[in-house]
Design a protein around this motif. Sequence first.
Motif: not given
Length: 655
Positions: A21-27
Amino acid sequence: MKRGYLLFHLNLAFSSIAESARPEVIQQCYWPILELIEKSNIPIGIELTGWTLQQINHLDPVWVNKFKTLLAQQRCELIGSGWSQLIGPLVPFQVNLWNQKLALALYQTLLNYRPTLVLVNEMAFASSLVELYQQVGYHGLIMDRDNIRLALKYEHHDMPTHACGVTTTKLPVLWSDSVLFQRLQRAVHGDIPIVQYLNFVQQRMASEELPLAIYANDAEVFNYRPGRFSTEGKTHPEGEWTRLQRILKQLQEQTGIEFISPTDALKLSKLQPENAMRLSSLNQPIPVKKQAKYNVNRWAAAGRDNIWLNTQCHSQYQQLSHDANSYQWQTLCELWASDFRTHITQERWLSCLQKLSTIDRVTSPSTVQTLASDTENKLELKIDDEAIYWHLATSQIKLTLNLRRGMSIDSLAFKSWQFKPLLVTKHQGYFDTIALAADFYSGGLIIEMPGLRRRITDLEWVNPELTDELNFHVITAKLDLAHFNLTKIIKISKTTEELRISYQLDPPVRNDAIIRLGIMTINMTELEQPATLEVWQGGALPEHFSLADECDHTHNVSTLVSSSASFGATTGQISIGDQHRAITLSWNPALCAAVPLLLNRRYKQQHLTRIFFSLSELDDTFKAGGHLLNFELAITPGSLSRAEESQIPSVMIQQ
């Protein structure tokens, strides 16, 4: 003009964020902050660990470049954190030092920026960290004010301007505010009306002069829900970053507040008359953020298996040499991160265990005794007429054990104290009040299982066995307790002033239970008052607390939170004494990172001072299962040390 500041804490290691989920959190959470900076021209503070910065750079280097540009344009500010978000007062000094060194080096490499302000990780503060922060080059620190007010019993809105360390060191403090950030979160989530939030801030502005910490907390709570709790609501349909920007604009228009950077907010704070204070107390030796349920024991003794995990980290730390490479220190800092100790996902917990799988446990004892000569090997044993007490004596130690109460210590005395007892049992009737009409034993164990409505102690009749080892006389008792079998071993040194007591519980599995053992009642009548407690809490030097104050760390905060505070004890040692002498309790945290709690009460001129060692505390992070470790405690006489600035190790920080 009223002023305020905004600070967002970025943490991709957040306990409930899955790796996928880290890319989603960054976005969803990190890009909107940079957009907010550009659209609003608010000089927002962004605090993130070196590990989080490294991960963002790997997943989305464009974000890092954009952040670097905004920093160069002075449109925002980087606030220091550390390589990982670890609980400083629970971690040895060298680990804390490397945690800062590694982060500062990466900030310089990726952002060409060196922060001057540091946010206390999880707002878990200890006074000895002040020297550490100054050593590595910080000019000020950010700390939550509400629990400091509790620690200091401080009712004034005008908070101290500087935090005192354990020496003459002091650093200016920029105060954050748990209630303010929680109110803004609720308004953004739609849990309270915006007008209610605006009125609340106006009331605060009318009563306080210093810059308000309008927000100083997590970024991942807006436009993202990790699914940690079933009670988590959906994100607001307006879009929470859009809603946040609208609320901030309304706040500016309605109140005229001017948003400034955290550094500028600290500059304004320093215009006040200097008021330097120590920010911790006996009742709150490690203040943290938010309400009392968030006390330090959630990271020390609750979670999935925190005693065991902290023990493993201490084990690795003890095996690292001072010339270990930076990668080894980096790995250790990551393993000590707070997020592994709260609501960690199963996937990430397994990842943590994989990292730990290569660590060899330390098996050697914490101290080594020399072989005694024949003339010094003698042990005298006298048994009273009713076979209740064993009176044991060597040339150095006198010990009385109560065999009707689980081999509890009735008295323990050492030669250097003229055989006056240091540890005692205060028998029922000692205190002339029904509130304290109980026996307060030494050396005991208490297990409470709220779900089963059971309270288990070791206060049973025992028939101990006396044997001999190379350097110790050994007394062993086995007790069949409800749900557990206990082997209790007391070792009396043949040549030195040392007593050891160990506890082995079987099965060695951590259930839904509060487990406290090694409970010691200190004989305060043999010390000059007020006596002092000495403990190391993440710094290079010890911290001292006056026992003139009262406290009860064992007091439950609620039916779901079993305790209120504890000491960090990062060296595995805690002492109580006066300027002439002290009693020291020591253990090896690489074998069992037990957590010391203190009860200190007075009735008229009488004292009740007890230390408890916890192997398990309950709160919202607790999950049944995990390891129940054996615990051995050494008791010796000695003296208190004194904190001297010259004793702090020198450091080299990579520029």
